[in-house]
Design an enzyme around this catalytic site. Sequence first.
Site, mmCIF file in Angstrom:
data_model
loop_
_atom_site.group_PDB
_atom_site.id
_atom_site.type_symbol
_atom_site.label_atom_id
_atom_site.label_comp_id
_atom_site.label_asym_id
_atom_site.label_seq_id
_atom_site.Cartn_x
_atom_site.Cartn_y
_atom_site.Cartn_z
ATOM 1 N N MET A 34 -22.954 -24.445 -40.176
ATOM 2 C CA MET A 34 -21.621 -24.802 -39.771
ATOM 3 C C MET A 34 -21.699 -25.796 -38.263
ATOM 4 S SD MET A 34 -18.646 -23.125 -41.829
ATOM 5 C CE MET A 34 -18.424 -21.634 -40.707
ATOM 6 N N LEU A 37 -24.748 -24.537 -33.059
ATOM 7 C CA LEU A 37 -26.245 -23.970 -33.252
ATOM 8 C C LEU A 37 -26.735 -22.978 -32.187
ATOM 9 C CD1 LEU A 37 -28.118 -26.957 -34.913
ATOM 10 C CD2 LEU A 37 -26.747 -25.063 -36.128
ATOM 11 N N HIS A 41 -29.680 -20.062 -35.737
ATOM 12 C CA HIS A 41 -29.858 -20.949 -36.587
ATOM 13 C C HIS A 41 -31.397 -21.666 -36.287
ATOM 14 C CE1 HIS A 41 -25.507 -21.092 -35.931
ATOM 15 N NE2 HIS A 41 -25.592 -21.278 -37.227
ATOM 16 N N GLY A 151 -29.328 -16.796 -43.068
ATOM 17 C CA GLY A 151 -29.487 -16.047 -42.063
ATOM 18 C C GLY A 151 -28.948 -14.546 -42.747
ATOM 19 N N LYS A 153 -27.730 -12.240 -41.010
ATOM 20 C CA LYS A 153 -26.398 -11.620 -40.482
ATOM 21 C C LYS A 153 -25.256 -11.853 -41.294
ATOM 22 C CE LYS A 153 -23.641 -13.987 -37.359
ATOM 23 N NZ LYS A 153 -22.332 -13.540 -38.121
ATOM 24 N N LEU A 188 -26.214 -12.602 -32.921
ATOM 25 C CA LEU A 188 -25.883 -14.149 -32.441
ATOM 26 C C LEU A 188 -24.859 -14.592 -33.478
ATOM 27 C CD1 LEU A 188 -29.045 -15.611 -31.074
ATOM 28 C CD2 LEU A 188 -27.493 -14.433 -29.756
ATOM 29 N N SER A 189 -23.861 -15.211 -33.255
ATOM 30 C CA SER A 189 -22.797 -16.017 -34.085
ATOM 31 C C SER A 189 -22.261 -17.013 -33.351
ATOM 32 C CB SER A 189 -21.884 -14.830 -34.419
ATOM 33 O OG SER A 189 -20.636 -15.513 -34.820
ATOM 34 N N ARG A 191 -19.419 -17.741 -33.271
ATOM 35 C CA ARG A 191 -18.131 -16.926 -32.899
ATOM 36 C C ARG A 191 -18.018 -16.283 -31.679
ATOM 37 N NH1 ARG A 191 -17.060 -16.842 -38.676
ATOM 38 N NH2 ARG A 191 -15.183 -18.095 -39.177
HETATM 39 O O1 PAF Z 1 -23.260 -19.485 -43.058
HETATM 40 C C1 PAF Z 1 -22.540 -20.383 -42.963
HETATM 41 O O2 PAF Z 1 -22.625 -21.114 -41.700
HETATM 42 C C2 PAF Z 1 -21.905 -21.129 -43.792
HETATM 43 O O3 PAF Z 1 -21.178 -19.974 -44.599
HETATM 44 C C3 PAF Z 1 -22.668 -22.089 -45.010
HETATM 45 C C4 PAF Z 1 -23.509 -21.031 -45.637
HETATM 46 C C5 PAF Z 1 -23.064 -22.951 -43.883
HETATM 47 C C6 PAF Z 1 -21.774 -22.771 -45.964
HETATM 48 O O4 PAF Z 1 -20.545 -23.270 -45.297
#
Ligand code: PAF
Length: 285
Positions: A34, A37, A41, A151, A153, A188-189, A191
């Site tokens: 999403m 990054l 990621h 991932g 996580k 790492l997130s 958010r």
């Molecule tokens: O993990 C994520 O970032 C999302 O849930 C994904 C897998 C890209 C689906 O939108």
Amino acid sequence: MVNFLNSKLIQNKSELKEFLGKLNHQQIALVPTMGALHAGHLSLVEKAKTLADQTVVSIYVNPSQFGENEDLDSYPRTLENDLAKLSDLGVSAVYAPGNEQVYPEGFQTYVYNNSLSNDLCGASRPGHFQGVCTIVLKLINLMQPKWVVFGKKDYQQYKIIEQMVRDLDLDTGIVGADLVRDSHGLALSSRNKNLNEDQKKLALSLYQTLQLGKQIVQQGERDPSRVVDILKKKLLEVDGITLDYLEMRQADDLSASSPDSVVDSILLGAIKVGSTRLIDNMPLS
Ligand code: PAF
């Protein structure tokens, strides 16, 4: 289709078809994201590059996986920065569709997982995994990747997607890549961008509690509910966070752990720091 350094930015399905048509049956490894990054990621991208000739990253903040009172509007959107980070990594293409490409007017079909989706994160985020499964299935259908990299996580997400691929006979391999932490241990997130320095310290309490759980098991405790009770008590004592759940489950299918399966289990937790919901997990093997 726009070129950025050696890669292509693709923003609609016809450009995607054109790109795929030129691949001459070379295999794709897909990294669905999403955006916003971070190094976690980028480690998925590095993994994907080892699996197939072509690496494609999708960047799409998927509205159908956010509940009504969740952070869809404030979710970080940083496409330019993301492209800059990816350009050095040699990905073949980035697919960043608009909402009208994914959910055109009249859209009405979703993928529903009947069991795992209502548990753990799904219990407090009804409909979340339906949205995740729907977008991931759409991406798989569009690109027919040989591999899709997730991932760990988001461990429950990874397990639900594995289940979906089995249940729906998809000809795609699901690969889980290890969780990446910062130097303090915070998972790492995207958010984490919403946390100030004090909140980051509070967020670490989840990681520290999971670590304590691992130590308790390493010292020989085999009763899952005793371990979980100790950990929940510890988290409930931390001022400034709200505990959503902390559970021990068997790592292969997230079913309940028993004393015999503790060492093949995983601790999973979710907390809220301010309005930011964070998850983390720790395998006990
Ligand atoms: O993990 C994520 O970032 C999302 O849930 C994904 C897998 C890209 C689906 O939108």
